[in-house]
Enzyme design. Structure first.
Site, PDB file in Angstrom:
ATOM      1  N   ASP A 195      -3.723  -3.585  -1.116  1.00  0.00           N
ATOM      2  CA  ASP A 195      -3.019  -2.368  -0.705  1.00  0.00           C
ATOM      3  C   ASP A 195      -3.570  -1.133  -1.429  1.00  0.00           C
ATOM      4  OD1 ASP A 195      -1.116  -0.396  -0.171  1.00  0.00           O
ATOM      5  OD2 ASP A 195       0.581  -1.501  -1.007  1.00  0.00           O
ATOM      6  N   HIS A 369       4.589   1.192  -3.070  1.00  0.00           N
ATOM      7  CA  HIS A 369       3.169   0.840  -3.165  1.00  0.00           C
ATOM      8  C   HIS A 369       2.620   1.095  -4.573  1.00  0.00           C
ATOM      9  CE1 HIS A 369       2.835   0.346   1.217  1.00  0.00           C
ATOM     10  NE2 HIS A 369       3.701   1.346   1.270  1.00  0.00           N
TER      11      HIS A 369
END
Length: 559
Positions: A195, A369
């Protein structure tokens, strides 16, 4: 039976050089698995479009070896395209965590998908043999429960996909399995897919529990009604909001179909805890004082049809803004949605609401994130030989690749890719592979065929420079115009002199073509060409020109 030793290709049909429509594929000669099947939300750049999904042509051509779809977690950019995907290709089985599985079932039911879809739940202890691939999972912290990374062992080497994650040491809910991740890394990893969404941000992403203090402060200071908007799938955030609402004796009204669905499913599984007597129907809000109400709604991205936009526009049948209301945006803007959000904020302020967005004063949102330090830690724990950053705009992928190089991964072993590009794993070594079709399909309504770029371009022109339609009736038999040109403009001009001149130009050109026995196509082409040239000369604008030519014996209203 001999083990298939064909090279393994890794590629994305979505999720690279963009935030959304995550769709990653791992493929050998005999087996193809997909990791996630998400949508991207179009923003203002695609008027009239509901979702953007990948082109699934590559999957259609590989249908015979497509074995499974693996889902990392239940966010829309990872599961939202499943109703469209299963209508394009046959998916033998979908493996998903418990919450994601429930959300997928609800989504398929709402979209009335007739295809029988086999959904199997997995957890941290699950191990699967899919073709010649062996798959296992590790739990990660994210803004939704039941989020996982995936390990795929192939005959050619090991691939790890982190899913969406952050390394939150004080999470709302379950801890990330750092020990298991370290063990996976110590066993040897050939390729890491990780990610990249927050690759531009130094340090650590703040813990989700940091938001709780700000939420409490907002609830304590708000004298009127509180309207809180966040992502419907941000279950951890919703739990914090409802917890503080109950602590402050505020009744909860939930608005927005996706919010209602997620809250109900999450309550069923125990991820969200709300006493039944704390929830009221939205139509009952008027029965309570302002300080006794908290509205939880969708629309934090300014989506025109979402609940918050309808409230801001005065279009919601049960709720309108009154002075003294406090509206909280508990989310960050998805790239491209800034203008939409600002528009909603301005409307809310005009109606007398106090609006709070994420700022240094109020940490009303914490990303799900990883920032740079978490990216470094994941790279250190997994310690891959090769690295492919995923889930992010190009600049994010590039920065993530540079971070990997500072930790000792060779520059030639870092692959910053675009959708459709492939790399090939063969005997623990990776090289560049073929490029596959990976364009975007724009979904207008629920039609799985979507719309093409030409239609989208027409919509953009209409939104920008407007539209001019020239309607005329002719008789080919009598070689004459029987209905003189009628000019209709949309979002263009009210200049009657200009439209009169367009009529004259059109009539003159049509008469010339009829006299020479020209076709419908010639008439329409010349109207488009001559009107466009005249309009640009006078206005320096390029509206969409739509000629409609009708014959007394054969109506033709095509462009």
């Amino acid at each position: 039976m001999a083990v298939n030793m064909s090279p393994v290709s890794i590629y994305a049909l979505g999720g690279l050089c963009e935030v959304g429509k995550n769709t990653y594929c791992i493929e050998s000669d005999e087996t193809l698995i997909i990791i996630d099947a998400g949508v991207r939300f179009p923003g203002e750049s695609a008027p009239g479009v509901n979702y953007v999904i990948p082109d699934y042509q590559k999957l259609k051509t590989s249908q015979q070896k497509l074995k499974a779809l693996l889902i990392t977690h239940g966010h829309e950019d990872h599961i939202g395209a499943i109703p469209f995907l299963v209508q394009h290709v046959h998916i033998p089985v979908i493996y998903a965590p418990k919450l994601a599985a429930a959300l997928i079932k609800k989504k398929l039911e709402e979209m009335r998908i007739r295809e029988v879809v086999n959904i199997v739940e997995y957890d941290s202890n699950t191990e699967l043999n899919i073709g010649e691939f062996h798959v296992k999972f590790f739990y990660v912290t994210h803004s939704i429960p039941d989020a996982y990374g995936i390990v795929v062992d192939t005959p050619q080497g090991r691939i790890v996909h982190t899913g969406d994650f952050k390394i939150d040491l004080t999470p709302v809910g379950r801890q990330i399995e750092l020990n298991k991740i370290a063990q996976i890394g110590s066993e040897g990893v050939d390729l890491l897919l990780s990610d990249s969404t927050n690759a531009e941000i130094e340090g650590y992403t703040p813990s989700e529990t940091n938001v709780l203090k700000s939420i409490r402060e907002i609830f304590e200071n708000a004298q009127g009604r509180l309207i809180v908007s966040t992502f419907s799938s941000n279950v951890s955030r919703i739990q914090q909001i409802v917890q503080v609402a109950v602590e402050n004796n505020r009744k909860l009204a939930i608005i927005g179909r996706s919010m209602e669905n997620v809250v109900q499913i999450a309550r069923d599984f125990g991820y969200i805890k709300i006493p039944d007597n704390s929830i009221i129907p939205v139509e009952n809000i008027r029965e309570y004082k302002g300080k006794e109400i908290c509205v939880l709604c969708t629309g934090s991205q300014g989506e025109p049809m979402a609940a918050l936009s309808r409230i801001a526009n005065g279009e919601h049948k049960d709720l309108s803004i009154i002075p003294g209301d406090t509206v909280v945006f508990s989310s960050s803007a998805i790239p491209g949605n800034g203008v939409l959000i600002e528009r909603v904020v301005n409307k809310l302020v005009r109606k007398g609401a106090e609006v709070m967005t994420n700022s240094v004063l109020f940490a009303v949102h914490s990303s799900g994130h990883p920032s740079k330090q978490e990216l470094r830690l994941m790279l250190k724990l997994i310690n891959p030989k090769y690295f492919m950053p995923i889930h992010g705009e190009y600049r994010m992928l590039k920065l993530h690749g540079e971070i990997a190089q500072t930790l000792g991964i060779l520059k030639e072993n870092v692959f910053v890719m675009e959708n459709g590009d492939s790399i090939v794993l063969n005997k623990h070594k990776i090289s560049r592979g073929l490029t596959y079709p990976a364009s975007a399909i724009y979904i207008d309504g629920k039609d799985i065929k979507g719309i093409n770029e030409a239609v989208l371009k027409d919509r953009e022109i209409m939104q920008g420079d407007g539209l001019i339609s020239v309607i005329v009736g002719i008789s080919h038999k009598r070689n004459k115009i029987i209905i003189p040109p009628i000019v209709i403009t949309k979002a263009f001009t009210e200049d009657t002199k200009l439209t009169e001149r367009i009529k004259q130009i059109s009539e003159q050109q049509i008469q010339n073509i009829i006299a020479n026995h020209g076709s419908f196509s010639e008439i329409k082409n010349v109207i488009k060409s001559e009107v466009a040239k005249y309009v640009y000369r006078k206005t320096e604008r390029k509206p969409l020109i739509v000629p409609v030519v009708m014959d007394e014996n054969n109506v033709d209203s095509r462009k």
